[in-house]
Write an enzyme that holds these catalytic residues in place. Sequence first.
Site, short mmCIF file in Angstrom:
data_model
loop_
_atom_site.label_atom_id
_atom_site.label_comp_id
_atom_site.label_asym_id
_atom_site.label_seq_id
_atom_site.Cartn_x
_atom_site.Cartn_y
_atom_site.Cartn_z
N HIS A 145 0.82 -1.22 0.00
CA HIS A 145 0.00 0.00 0.00
C HIS A 145 0.85 1.26 0.00
O HIS A 145 0.36 2.34 0.29
CB HIS A 145 -0.91 0.01 1.23
CG HIS A 145 -1.73 -1.22 1.39
ND1 HIS A 145 -2.59 -1.67 0.41
CD2 HIS A 145 -1.81 -2.12 2.41
CE1 HIS A 145 -3.18 -2.78 0.83
NE2 HIS A 145 -2.72 -3.08 2.02
N HIS A 147 -7.09 -4.45 -0.50
CA HIS A 147 -6.40 -5.73 -0.65
C HIS A 147 -6.91 -6.51 -1.87
O HIS A 147 -6.61 -7.69 -2.01
CB HIS A 147 -6.57 -6.59 0.60
CG HIS A 147 -6.12 -5.94 1.85
ND1 HIS A 147 -6.96 -5.21 2.65
CD2 HIS A 147 -4.90 -5.90 2.43
CE1 HIS A 147 -6.27 -4.75 3.69
NE2 HIS A 147 -5.02 -5.16 3.57
#
Length: 364
Positions: A57, A219
């Site tokens: 991320h 995700h």
Amino acid sequence: MKKLINQPADFVRESLEGMAVAHADLIQVNYEPTFVYRADAPVQGKVAIISGGGSGHEPMHVGFVGRGMLDAACPGEIFTSPTPDQMLAATKRVDGGAGILYIVKNYSGDVMNFEMAMELAHSQGIRALSILIDDDVAMKDSLFTQGRRGVGTTVLAEKICGAAAEQGYDLHQVADLCRRVNVHGRSVGVALSSCTVPAKGTPTFVLGNREIELGIGIHGEPGTERVSMKSGDEITEILARWLCPPQASLLDDTTYSRTVKEWNETKGKWVDIELLNKPLQKSDRLLAFVNSMGGTPIAELYLVYRKLAEICEQEGLQIVRNLIGPYMTSLEMQGCSITLLKLDDEMLKLWDAPVKTPSLRWGV
């Protein structure tokens, strides 16, 4: 799979090694266990702020370590929560005697491991509190969460609370501020393509050439609806209406309560805290955050922001600050998320305060 990597198993460590060399004046990296921390840590007498989560991320969270933001960040493997021993080691390294605030995204692994780390910290005489971020209005439960997911508001909370800690707020003041930021933040995202976890080598999910996924998580978990490809303005309109009641087209985000667990220092145990979520009102001042999921270029984000600003103006909402760019990504996923944070005078002042990290800096 085409990626600039060597061996998948070495990807996270080698990326951190490069980051440490590039920003040696700001951060240092500990590898056993792994965490990134401020080069000047611990800062005595200052509340230390720690966050973390799975890698993939970036720049979230490791890129936000530095003055005016995080004191430490704990990266797990790709899309995998960090472990309690990472969090405890980071806690001991940056503790300046004023306590620790953990900012935790609402994903089951992150929540469980940070709770364990906090209890371990307490057992060693370190004061610590934990605030959960659960700002994703797309769904109330997902594959990774019980309740709303924690997404873009996390970046804003880390900046605002980091500034508060830098200015001498005590632990409870910073925690109360973080809770308020969470309550007043809301986010939603869209994916135009999937992403590929290096260790797996295949896309996390499959979208047709003319399909997009609304309400996705960071995700690659599924969203709420798969629809045909639309123009940039149409996609922005859908996302904005999700966030700007009363004209919400997909989710009525009207006033409701939600419950999260927080540690009560007086009682010495976890207790349920009820948070009241309210819809935006005309004349609210906003921080608008348009975030790339990793593969969407800045030019497309500005197109989204253009339409978002138009919609907010129509609704009587005032965008007084903005953040546009790839700050909370999902590897190379194409798509974006929009976060709207209702600002008060205190939050606005803290947002404008100096920050100097590898990935976010101004005023210094």
